[in-house]
Design an enzyme around this catalytic site. Structure first.
Site, short mmCIF file in Angstrom:
data_model
loop_
_atom_site.label_atom_id
_atom_site.label_comp_id
_atom_site.label_asym_id
_atom_site.label_seq_id
_atom_site.Cartn_x
_atom_site.Cartn_y
_atom_site.Cartn_z
CD GLU A 162 33.40 15.36 80.24
OE1 GLU A 162 33.18 16.57 80.14
OE2 GLU A 162 32.57 14.58 80.75
CD GLU B 55 30.64 9.82 83.31
OE1 GLU B 55 29.79 10.60 82.86
OE2 GLU B 55 31.79 10.19 83.64
O1 G3I Z 1 25.13 20.73 95.48
C1 G3I Z 1 24.58 21.92 94.87
C2 G3I Z 1 23.40 22.41 95.67
O2 G3I Z 1 23.85 22.82 96.96
C3 G3I Z 1 22.76 23.60 94.95
O3 G3I Z 1 21.59 24.00 95.64
C4 G3I Z 1 22.39 23.18 93.52
C5 G3I Z 1 21.84 24.38 92.77
O4 G3I Z 1 21.71 24.03 91.43
O5 G3I Z 1 23.57 22.72 92.82
C6 G3I Z 1 24.13 21.57 93.47
O6 G3I Z 1 25.27 21.18 92.75
C7 G3I Z 1 24.95 20.50 91.53
C8 G3I Z 1 25.69 19.15 91.55
O7 G3I Z 1 25.50 18.44 90.30
C9 G3I Z 1 25.18 18.24 92.70
O8 G3I Z 1 23.82 17.93 92.47
C10 G3I Z 1 25.49 21.34 90.36
O9 G3I Z 1 24.72 22.52 90.27
C11 G3I Z 1 25.36 20.55 89.07
O10 G3I Z 1 26.01 21.25 88.01
C12 G3I Z 1 26.07 19.20 89.21
O11 G3I Z 1 25.83 18.47 88.02
C13 G3I Z 1 26.68 17.31 87.87
C14 G3I Z 1 27.55 17.52 86.63
O12 G3I Z 1 28.33 16.34 86.38
C15 G3I Z 1 28.49 18.68 86.82
O13 G3I Z 1 28.88 19.11 85.59
C16 G3I Z 1 25.80 16.08 87.68
O14 G3I Z 1 25.12 15.80 88.91
C17 G3I Z 1 26.64 14.88 87.27
O15 G3I Z 1 25.79 13.78 86.93
C18 G3I Z 1 27.50 15.22 86.07
O16 G3I Z 1 28.29 14.11 85.81
C19 G3I Z 1 29.18 14.30 84.69
C20 G3I Z 1 30.43 13.49 84.98
O17 G3I Z 1 31.00 13.95 86.19
C21 G3I Z 1 31.41 13.58 83.83
N1 G3I Z 1 30.77 13.11 82.59
C22 G3I Z 1 29.57 13.87 82.25
C23 G3I Z 1 28.55 13.76 83.39
C24 G3I Z 1 27.29 14.51 83.03
O18 G3I Z 1 27.56 15.87 82.92
#
Ligand code: G3I
Length: 353
Positions: free
Chosen positions: A153, A259
């Site tokens: 991105e 994705e």
């Molecule tokens: O692991 C922590 C946990 O310890 C904590 O309690 C919790 C509190 O909110 O957060 C957890 O981390 C989260 C992580 O996912 C694991 O679940 C983050 O907050 C959360 O922001 C993160 O979101 C991920 C996101 O990327 C990050 O921007 C999504 O799961 C994931 O599906 C998403 O994937 C992205 C691709 O990498 C790139 N393309 C877009 C796609 C969707 O945004």
């Protein structure tokens, strides 16, 4: 008394048969395709036996949804931790699956220490840190990971130019090219992808990506494929999709639908997945798979779903509503979208009935 024991035995026998899965042999996605079919996973869910069984049976490619991002590996300037990513490689090896690496450089999900210190780095210091990170990660996974999203991105949301990220601010227009070169220096064989969203929805973004590819190819900057993320809705344009496929193939690149999820509840009006929405999702899946499957073999890299089951999708939090976007329901039942995938392959489904 004998009558009762007979029916108890019969009941037990039925439980054993169903429990051992001695029902009719089922066709799995990975057996039906001539290209890898993938799923993004969280390794912590692999301890759930049924989850692990479906991931192992249905898919031939795995992407780490999060644990191979810098936030999870990059512990300090030149300290790296690979245990979570390694657990995915271990599972993939045990199930004859490839691993796609996601992602070496992204303006989001950077480690906190880097978020806090990046402003203090001059360009040369930041460039060296990123080069060393990229090469350490690629070398660690050499021979274990078949491909990487080198940069994720990097193009602006409107698609008209580079995203104004801290990487771009500090490192300039050419950083994506240099990151590709660093990854290639670390591993001569790993496939290098550029990954982005709205590649179909925003023709400007596709045009900018294609211009970048043309520029890279004119300068012998290594790039092997484009990841089209495919976070889409039921209004997805198949014509624009076909155009994007054609333009990427014209450049000799591999196409990764990297994705895939198909949201069904954009306005949050549904409280459950209606039969109508499920059917539309199924039909759209069929048309996407049909077009992808018609690509020349050398341009087919993989179709990867961004999660296994609906309730685990990132989209629920992102949109504020359930979207039922994936192949499997919360109970790991195959949804009509799953059948739609197979129908896109024109697969003989008698084994499924
Ligand atoms: O692991 C922590 C946990 O310890 C904590 O309690 C919790 C509190 O909110 O957060 C957890 O981390 C989260 C992580 O996912 C694991 O679940 C983050 O907050 C959360 O922001 C993160 O979101 C991920 C996101 O990327 C990050 O921007 C999504 O799961 C994931 O599906 C998403 O994937 C992205 C691709 O990498 C790139 N393309 C877009 C796609 C969707 O945004």
């Amino acid at each position: 008394m004998q009558f009762l024991s007979f029916f108890l035995s019969l009941g037990l026998l039925l439980i054993v048969i169903i429990g051992n899965g001695l029902d009719s042999p089922e066709l799995h996605l990975r057996e039906a395709t001539d290209f890898p079919v993938g799923v993004a996973i969280n390794p912590k869910r692999l301890v759930q036996a049924e989850y692990a069984q479906v991931v192992g049976q249905e898919f031939s490619s795995i992407t780490a949804e999060n644990v191979m991002k810098p936030q999870y590996i990059w512990a300090a300037e030149r300290e790296y931790g690979f245990s979570l990513g390694d657990s995915i490689v271990t599972f993939a090896n045990a199930h004859n699956q490839q691993v796609h690496g996601h992602t070496l450089a992204w303006h989001l999900m950077q480690p906190e220490w880097l978020e806090n210190s990046i402003a203090s780095y001059d360009s040369a210091t930041l460039e060296n840190l990123l080069r060393d990170y990229i090469q350490a990660v690629v070398k660690h996974y050499q021979g274990k990971v078949v491909s990487w999203d080198v940069v994720n991105e990097a193009i602006s949301s409107d698609g008209k130019g580079w995203r104004n990220s801290v990487y771009h601010q500090k490192l300039g227009d050419n950083y994506v090219a240099r990151f590709h070169q660093y990854a290639r220096e670390a591993d001569p064989d790993v496939l290098l992808f550029y990954n982005d969203y709205d590649v179909v929805a925003k023709p400007e973004k596709l045009a900018t990506i294609l211009a970048m590819v043309d520029n890279f190819q004119s300068r012998n900057i290594p790039i092997d494929g484009i990841g089209m993320q495919m976070h889409i809705g039921l209004d997805f344009s198949l014509d624009k999709f076909q155009y994007a496929l054609d333009e990427i193939v014209k450049r000799g690149l591999k196409v990764h639908l990297s994705e895939v999820d198909i949201r069904t509840n954009p306005d949050g009006e549904l409280s459950s997945l209606t039969a109508e929405a499920a059917q539309k999702q199924r039909e759209l899946m069929t048309e996407i798979v049909r077009r992808y499957n018609q690509l020349p073999q050398e341009n087919k890299f993989a179709v990867t779903f961004w999660g296994l089951r609906d309730n685990e999708s990132w989209l629920t939090k992102h949109t504020g509503h359930p979207q039922w976007p994936l192949l499997f329901s919360e109970n790991l039942d195959k949804k009509p979208m799953y059948q739609g995938f197979l129908e896109g392959l024109d697969v003989n489904q008698t084994k499924l009935e």
